[in-house]
Design a protein around this motif. Structure first.
Motif, PDB file in Angstrom:
ATOM      1  N   ASN A   8      80.331  51.855  20.452  1.00  0.00           N
ATOM      2  CA  ASN A   8      80.628  50.661  21.227  1.00  0.00           C
ATOM      3  C   ASN A   8      80.850  51.088  22.671  1.00  0.00           C
ATOM      4  O   ASN A   8      81.852  51.712  22.992  1.00  0.00           O
ATOM      5  N   PHE A   9      79.854  50.815  23.524  1.00  0.00           N
ATOM      6  CA  PHE A   9      80.001  51.122  24.955  1.00  0.00           C
ATOM      7  C   PHE A   9      80.552  49.871  25.620  1.00  0.00           C
ATOM      8  O   PHE A   9      79.904  48.831  25.601  1.00  0.00           O
ATOM      9  N   ALA A  10      81.737  49.972  26.176  1.00  0.00           N
ATOM     10  CA  ALA A  10      82.323  48.797  26.803  1.00  0.00           C
ATOM     11  C   ALA A  10      82.393  49.001  28.306  1.00  0.00           C
ATOM     12  O   ALA A  10      82.445  50.135  28.778  1.00  0.00           O
ATOM     13  N   LYS A  11      82.400  47.909  29.058  1.00  0.00           N
ATOM     14  CA  LYS A  11      82.465  48.017  30.524  1.00  0.00           C
ATOM     15  C   LYS A  11      83.911  47.913  31.016  1.00  0.00           C
ATOM     16  O   LYS A  11      84.199  48.251  32.146  1.00  0.00           O
ATOM     17  N   ASP A  12      84.815  47.426  30.148  1.00  0.00           N
ATOM     18  CA  ASP A  12      86.193  47.220  30.580  1.00  0.00           C
ATOM     19  C   ASP A  12      87.188  48.145  29.860  1.00  0.00           C
ATOM     20  O   ASP A  12      87.752  49.033  30.451  1.00  0.00           O
ATOM     21  N   PHE A  13      87.408  47.931  28.564  1.00  0.00           N
ATOM     22  CA  PHE A  13      88.353  48.779  27.823  1.00  0.00           C
ATOM     23  C   PHE A  13      87.952  48.863  26.356  1.00  0.00           C
ATOM     24  O   PHE A  13      87.221  48.000  25.859  1.00  0.00           O
ATOM     25  N   VAL A  14      88.417  49.923  25.682  1.00  0.00           N
ATOM     26  CA  VAL A  14      88.208  50.066  24.238  1.00  0.00           C
ATOM     27  C   VAL A  14      89.547  50.425  23.587  1.00  0.00           C
ATOM     28  O   VAL A  14      90.385  51.089  24.208  1.00  0.00           O
ATOM     29  N   VAL A  15      89.744  49.962  22.363  1.00  0.00           N
ATOM     30  CA  VAL A  15      91.001  50.234  21.654  1.00  0.00           C
ATOM     31  C   VAL A  15      90.705  50.677  20.223  1.00  0.00           C
ATOM     32  O   VAL A  15      89.637  50.400  19.698  1.00  0.00           O
ATOM     33  N   ALA A  16      91.672  51.382  19.622  1.00  0.00           N
ATOM     34  CA  ALA A  16      91.545  51.776  18.217  1.00  0.00           C
ATOM     35  C   ALA A  16      92.910  52.151  17.681  1.00  0.00           C
ATOM     36  O   ALA A  16      93.826  52.457  18.455  1.00  0.00           O
ATOM     37  N   GLY A  17      93.048  52.116  16.374  1.00  0.00           N
ATOM     38  CA  GLY A  17      94.305  52.512  15.746  1.00  0.00           C
ATOM     39  C   GLY A  17      95.024  51.346  15.111  1.00  0.00           C
ATOM     40  O   GLY A  17      94.503  50.218  15.087  1.00  0.00           O
ATOM     41  N   THR A  18      96.258  51.597  14.626  1.00  0.00           N
ATOM     42  CA  THR A  18      96.987  50.566  13.865  1.00  0.00           C
ATOM     43  C   THR A  18      97.402  49.389  14.746  1.00  0.00           C
ATOM     44  O   THR A  18      97.624  48.308  14.245  1.00  0.00           O
ATOM     45  N   ALA A  19      97.520  49.607  16.072  1.00  0.00           N
ATOM     46  CA  ALA A  19      97.924  48.512  16.960  1.00  0.00           C
ATOM     47  C   ALA A  19      96.718  47.914  17.686  1.00  0.00           C
ATOM     48  O   ALA A  19      96.878  47.232  18.699  1.00  0.00           O
ATOM     49  N   SER A  20      95.499  48.152  17.181  1.00  0.00           N
ATOM     50  CA  SER A  20      94.300  47.739  17.937  1.00  0.00           C
ATOM     51  C   SER A  20      94.268  46.236  18.213  1.00  0.00           C
ATOM     52  O   SER A  20      93.896  45.824  19.314  1.00  0.00           O
ATOM     53  N   ALA A  21      94.694  45.440  17.236  1.00  0.00           N
ATOM     54  CA  ALA A  21      94.676  43.982  17.438  1.00  0.00           C
ATOM     55  C   ALA A  21      95.595  43.584  18.593  1.00  0.00           C
ATOM     56  O   ALA A  21      95.225  42.751  19.430  1.00  0.00           O
ATOM     57  N   LYS A  22      96.784  44.200  18.631  1.00  0.00           N
ATOM     58  CA  LYS A  22      97.731  43.887  19.718  1.00  0.00           C
ATOM     59  C   LYS A  22      97.219  44.416  21.049  1.00  0.00           C
ATOM     60  O   LYS A  22      97.368  43.773  22.106  1.00  0.00           O
TER      61      LYS A  22
END
Lengths: 208, 194
Positions: free
Chosen positions: A134-148
Motif C-alpha cells: 500500500n503506497f500512500a501519499k499521506d500516512f500509513v498505519v498498522a498494529g492493534t491501534a490501527s483503527a484509532k
C-alpha cells in the motif's frame, strides 16, 4: 485470542515536506499482561530507510534478521544502498514467499528516495501480512491501534509539514491513538528522516 | 502451575524457580531443579510442557558447551539468547514445536553488565530488568514494578524476591511451595538459600 494481537503494538508513518516520520509505541505484552515497556520494533535499514514491524514479536525478530540478511546481500551484489521503493518490494516478496503460512507482521516503511536530479523524495508504504503493498501519499498505519490511528491521523495530518511540525503531528497522533488501545502504549519513539539528519526522540507517554 | 522469577541488580542477576513437579492434581516431586547452569556465567530457568522442558534444556546446555569447547570461550548472554531464540523460532514452525518458556540470566564478563532475557515458546525474546513466567507472574510483576531497583545490593534484591515468593504463596490458589534460587555475578554462579 488473535495471533496478530497477542503481543500488541502499533506503528505509523507520515509524509512531510522533504521529510518523513515513523513512530511506534514501546509495549510488548502477552495478551493483557505487560512484559516490557522498552520494546523497539522500528529498525534502520539504510541511512535513509526505516522499517517498523508491528505484530507477533517472535516474527519481529525473525523478519528483522531476514531483512538485514537480504539487504546486506543486495548491497554487496549491487554495490550501492537499497532505495526505499526497492526495499518495499523486497519486504513484499519476502512476506509473499510465506503466503500459506505467513509471518504475522504488517510492516510499515518510511524513507527518502533519490531523484534523478539529485534531490530526495519522501516515500512511505505498508503491507499486510502476506505482502500486499500500500503506497500512500499521506500516512500509513498498522498494529492493534490501527483503527484509532486512522481516525486521529485523518484529523491531524496536513500536506507539506516541515520536520518539526511533522514530528508534533505524528507524536500527537500516536500518543492519542494508543491511549484508546489497551494493547498499545507504554512509551513511544519517533524517528524523523530529513535529507541531512535523522531526529530520534523517545516520548514521555501515559504508562497505564 | 509452575512459576519462575528473575531480577537484575547492581552487577548480578537472581533467578528463582519453584521446585514442584506436578502432573494434573498430583505433586510428584518437591525438590526438582528447574534452573540449568549453561556456562560459568549463564543461568536458564525453564518451564512448560513436561518432557519438552528437559529435552530442550539439555539440548541447549550441550550446544552451549560445544561452542565453549570449540572456541575456548563461552557465548556471551546476548549471543546465547539469540541462539536459543532461533532454536525456539525454528521449532515453532515445525511439526512438533517445543512448548518451553525460559528466563535467561547472565553476567557479561566483557561488558561487566548483568543481562536478563524473557523468552517464551514462540521465540519472543526481550531484555528486561525483571521478569516472571507462569501464574506467579500476575502477582510478581506488579510487585517488581514497585520494588525493583537496578542499583540494589544482593541483599536488597533477595528481599524483593522474597516479597514476590511470599505474595504468590499468599494469593495463588495453589502454593507453588519451595523455590530454588541462583545468583550469577562476576564471580560466577552460586545457589542461595532463601
Amino acid at each position: 485470542m488473535s495471533i496478530m494481537e497477542l503481543n500488541g503494538g502499533s506503528v505509523i508513518a507520515m509524509v512531510g515536506k522533504d521529510c518523513v516520520a515513523i513512530a511506534s509505541d514501546l509495549r510488548l505484552g502477552n495478551q493483557a499482561l505487560g512484559i516490557s515497556s522498552n520494546y523497539q520494533r522500528i529498525f534502520p535499514v539504510t541511512d535513509r530507510v526505516y522499517v517498523g514491524l508491528p505484530g507477533l514479536a517472535t516474527d519481529v525478530t525473525t523478519l528483522r534478521e531476514r531483512f538485514r540478511y537480504r539487504v546486506n546481500m543486495y548491497t554487496i551484489k549491487e554495490e550501492r544502498e537499497i532505495e526505499p521503493e526497492t526495499f518495499a518490494h523486497l519486504v513484499s516478496s519476502t512476506l509473499y514467499e510465506h503466503r500459506f503460512g505467513p509471518y504475522f507482521i504488517e510492516p510499515v516503511m518510511a524513507g527518502l528516495s533519490k531523484t534523478p536530479s539529485g534531490g530526495y523524495k519522501p516515500f512511505i508504504a505498508a503491507t499486510d501480512l502476506i505482502g500486499c503493498l500500500n503506497f500512500a501519499k499521506d500516512f500509513v498505519v498498522a498494529g492493534t491501534a490501527s483503527a484509532k490511528l486512522f481516525g486521529v491521523a485523518e484529523g491531524l495530518w496536513e500536506p507539506d509539514l516541515e520536520a518539526e511540525d511533522l514530528f508534533e503531528t505524528i507524536s500527537q497522533t500516536l500518543l492519542n491513538a494508543v491511549d484508546r488501545d489497551a494493547y498499545s502504549g507504554w512509551g513511544a519513539i519517533v524517528h524523523v528522516i530529513t535529507k541531512d539528519k535523522i531526529i530520534t526522540r523517545t516520548l514521555k507517554a501515559r504508562m497505564d | 502451575m509452575e512459576t519462575s522469577f528473575a531480577l537484575t541488580g547492581k552487577g548480578y542477576v537472581i533467578v528463582a524457580a519453584d521446585t514442584t513437579a506436578a502432573r494434573s492434581i498430583v505433586k510428584m516431586k518437591v525438590d526438582q531443579d528447574k534452573i540449568k547452569d549453561l556456562s560459568p556465567h549463564l543461568l536458564m530457568a525453564y518451564s512448560g510442557e513436561p518432557g519438552d522442558t528437559v529435552q530442550f534444556a539439555e539440548f541447549v546446555e550441550r550446544n552451549i558447551r560445544l561452542y565453549q569447547i570449540r572456541n575456548l570461550y563461552p557465548l556471551r548472554p546476548a549471543a546465547a539468547a539469540s541462539w536459543i531464540r532461533r532454536s525456539l523460532a525454528e521449532s515453532l514452525r515445525s511439526r512438533k514445536p517445543y512448548s518451553v518458556n525460559l528466563l535467561l540470566g547472565g553476567y557479561d564478563t566483557s561488558l561487566h553488565t548483568p543481562n536478563l532475557y524473557w523468552v517464551d515458546y514462540l521465540g519472543t525474546v526481550v531484555e528486561v530488568p525483571f521478569a516472571a513466567h507462569g501464574y506467579g507472574s500476575y502477582f510478581a510483576l506488579s510487585l517488581l514494578d514497585r520494588y525493583h531497583d537496578p542499583e540494589a545490593s544482593l541483599e536488597e534484591g533477595l528481599a524483593t524476591l522474597k516479597r514476590c515468593i511470599d505474595e504468590v504463596s499468599k494469593r495463588l490458589v495453589i502454593d507453588p511451595g519451595k523455590y530454588k534460587v541462583k545468583v550469577v555475578d562476576k564471580d560466577g554462579i552460586r545457589e542461595v538459600e532463601i
